[in-house]
Design a protein around this motif. Structure first.
Motif, short mmCIF file in Angstrom:
data_model
loop_
_atom_site.label_atom_id
_atom_site.label_comp_id
_atom_site.label_asym_id
_atom_site.label_seq_id
_atom_site.Cartn_x
_atom_site.Cartn_y
_atom_site.Cartn_z
N ALA A 51 0.82 5.38 53.16
CA ALA A 51 1.27 5.47 54.64
C ALA A 51 0.10 5.81 55.41
N SER A 52 -1.15 5.50 55.06
CA SER A 52 -2.39 5.57 55.75
C SER A 52 -2.73 5.03 57.06
N VAL A 93 8.37 11.17 48.51
CA VAL A 93 7.04 10.80 48.78
C VAL A 93 6.04 12.12 49.36
N VAL A 94 6.93 13.07 49.98
CA VAL A 94 5.98 14.43 50.56
C VAL A 94 5.43 14.98 49.37
N ARG A 95 6.23 15.42 48.22
CA ARG A 95 5.69 16.17 47.42
C ARG A 95 5.04 15.49 45.92
N ALA A 99 1.16 10.22 50.59
CA ALA A 99 1.48 10.28 52.10
C ALA A 99 1.79 11.68 52.25
N GLY A 100 2.14 12.55 51.36
CA GLY A 100 2.09 13.87 51.70
C GLY A 100 2.76 14.50 52.81
N ASP A 291 0.76 1.17 53.05
CA ASP A 291 0.19 2.10 53.98
C ASP A 291 0.92 2.07 55.44
N GLY A 292 1.86 1.25 55.42
CA GLY A 292 2.76 1.32 56.79
C GLY A 292 2.49 0.11 57.51
#
Length: 423
Positions: A51-52, A93-95, A99-100, A291-292
Motif C-alpha cells: 500500500a506504499s 494486512v496490519v500484522r 502495509a502495516g 501499492d494502492g
C-alpha cells in the motif's frame, strides 16, 4: 427493509477488489482454491503487499469524476485476509504484511470527505480459517464449489462446535466493521457455501439492524438483504427493484495485468445507460495494484464514462427506469415527477427518433447538454391506440460521444399504451 433513498438515486458505484492477490496478479482468493497456485505461494503474497503508493483522496477524486456516488471496498475476501486489524483474530494486512496499518479508516474518511457513500465488502466464507471447513451445505446450489477441503469436511466428519466458533468469529468481525467504520452499505458474498439457517442469517441481520438501522445490505445476506445484485451480465428482465449490476472493467475483479480485455468508455456508457434504463445501479469493478495505485488503463474508461454522465446528469441521478422494451430503440429514464422522458440514442439517428405507445401529449423535445430544441409530430393512432411520436434527428454538432440523450417534456405524467390494438 432498510433501503435508503441515496442508494436508488446514486446510480453508479465503484467496486474495489484490493488485496494480496494484486501482488502476483492472480485471481482473488480463487487462485489457490482452484489450484492455479499453491496455497503457500498465494499466502506468501502477504510479504509483498505494501500500500506504499496509496492515496485514498486521489481514489475518491477519480471516482467522483467518473460520476460515482458510492464505493465498496473488499474489507475481507474469501481468503480471509482483512484490511483492518481485527481483534477477532485471523489474517490481516496490519500484522502480516508490510502495509502495516488499518486501510479501512483512511478509505472511509476520504470517501466521505468527497461526498461518496461508504460501502464495505465482507465475505461470509474464509477459506483459511481453521474452523471454516466444519459443516456442509445440506442442499448446495453449486456442489462443485462446496466439495472442496477449503469449504467442507470429509464425509461424515462435521464439527458443530467448530462451526459455532467460526460464526462467533464472523459476528465479531462484522461488529468491528459496524462499530469502527459505520458503513452506509455492507456488501456480503460467499453465501452459496452454507444455507440461510447454517449462516444464522436472521441473528446476523438483527445485529446489523440493531447497530446501524440505516445501513443498506445486499441480498447475499440470505433472506434479509435490501436489494438484488446480479453479476457480470445485464439481466434480460429487470429484477424486482431495487437492484444493482456489478461489472468489471475487464474480465477480472482484482488487478491482473495479463487481462487486457478492457471495456472502452463507449462500452461502459452502454452498460450504464442500459442498467439505469432498467431501473438499476451499476457497481463498476476496479482492481488497484498492491501499492494502492489505480492502473492507467482503468483511469481513461472511468473518466470517459464520467464525462458522459456529467453532460447527462439530469437523465441519470434521481430518475427511475424508463420505457418498457419495444417503445424506443434504446434505453430511457424518467424524471421523478414522471413528466420528462429521457431517450438515449447510442447511434446518430439518420432521420428521426420514434416513440411508440405514448399517450401523454408532448410539450417540447430538446437535446440534453446543448438545449437545442427538436421538431416533433405524431402520425396515426386510432381510438385507444396512440399514434407514433416522430422526433427530428439532432444535428451533428448536437451529438454526444457514446450516446446522445433527448429530453421529452410531457404535458402531464407519463402514460403508456401496451395493448394489442383492435381485434
Amino acid at each position: 427493509m432498510t433501503m435508503q433513498d441515496w442508494f436508488t438515486d446514486a446510480k453508479l458505484g465503484v467496486f474495489l477488489h484490493w488485496g494480496v492477490y494484486a501482488v502476483d496478479g492472480v485471481p482473488e482468493s480463487w487462485a489457490f482454491f482452484d489450484g492455479v497456485v499453491p496455497r503457500e505461494r498465494y499466502l506468501a503474497q502477504l510479504d509483498g503487499f505494501t500500500a506504499s503508493a496509496w492515496d485514498p483522496d486521489a481514489w475518491a477524486d477519480l471516482f467522483r469524476r467518473a460520476g460515482a456516488r458510492y464505493t465498496v471496498l473488499t474489507a475481507r475476501h474469501h481468503d480471509g485476509i482483512a484490511l483492518w486489524d481485527s481483534a477477532a483474530g485471523g489474517l490481516d494486512v496490519v500484522r502480516h504484511s508490510p502495509a502495516g496499518r488499518d486501510l479501512l479508516a483512511p478509505y472511509a474518511r476520504a470517501m466521505r470527505e468527497h461526498g461518496l457513500k461508504v460501502g464495505l465488502y465482507y465475505s461470509l466464507s474464509d477459506w483459511n480459517h481453521p474452523d471454516y471447513a466444519s459443516v456442509r451445505h445440506p442442499r448446495p446450489p453449486h456442489p462443485e464449489l462446496v466439495d472442496s477441503p477449503y469449504v467442507t469436511p470429509p464425509e461424515g466428519r462435521e464439527d458443530p462446535e467448530a462451526w459455532a466458533r467460526y460464526l462467533a468469529y464472523r459476528d465479531r468481525q462484522v461488529e468491528e466493521l459496524m462499530d469502527g467504520y459505520a458503513p452506509d452499505l455492507l456488501w456480503f458474498d460467499g453465501e452459496w457455501e452454507r444455507s440461510e439457517e447454517q449462516w444464522a442469517m436472521a441473528a446476523l441481520a438483527a445485529r446489523i439492524r440493531a447497530c446501524s438501522p440505516r445501513t443498506v445490505c445486499n441480498a447475499r445476506l440470505l433472506g434479509h438483504g435490501d436489494y438484488a445484485t446480479p453479476e457480470q451480465g445485464l439481466p434480460m428482465r429487470a429484477p424486482k427493484p431495487p437492484w444493482e449490476l456489478c461489472l468489471t472493467l475487464n474480465d477480472s475483479w482484482g488487478h491482473r495485468p495479463s487481462d487486457r480485455n478492457h471495456k472502452t468508455p463507449g462500452m461502459l456508457v452502454r452498460c450504464f445507460a442500459e442498467t439505469v434504463g432498467m431501473g438499476g445501479n451499476l457497481l463498476l469493478g476496479v482492481g488497484p495494484r498492491e501499492d494502492g495505485s489505480i492502473p492507467e488503463e482503468a483511469v481513461a474508461p472511468l473518466e470517459g464514462l464520467g464525462a458522459w454522465v456529467r453532460r447527462h446528469a439530469e437523465a441519470v441521478y434521481g430518475t427511475t427506469g424508463g420505457l418498457p422494451p419495444g417503445h424506443h430503440y434504446g434505453p430511457s429514464t424518467l424524471s421523478a415527477d414522471r413528466r420528462t422522458l429521457y431517450l438515449v440514442c447510442f447511434d446518430p439517428p439518420a432521420e428521426t427518433v420514434s416513440v411508440r405507445g405514448l399517450r401523454t401529449p408532448v410539450r417540447r423535445v430538446s437535446v440534453l447538454g446543448t438545449g437545442t430544441p427538436l421538431g416533433h409530430r405524431v402520425t396515426g393512432g386510432l381510438h385507444e391506440v396512440p399514434g407514433v411520436l416522430w422526433i427530428d434527428a439532432p444535428a451533428p454538432e448536437d451529438l454526444a460521444a457514446h450516446g446522445t440523450v433527448l429530453a421529452v417534456e410531457l404535458d402531464g405524467e407519463l402514460e403508456m399504451y401496451e395493448g394489442q390494438g383492435r381485434d
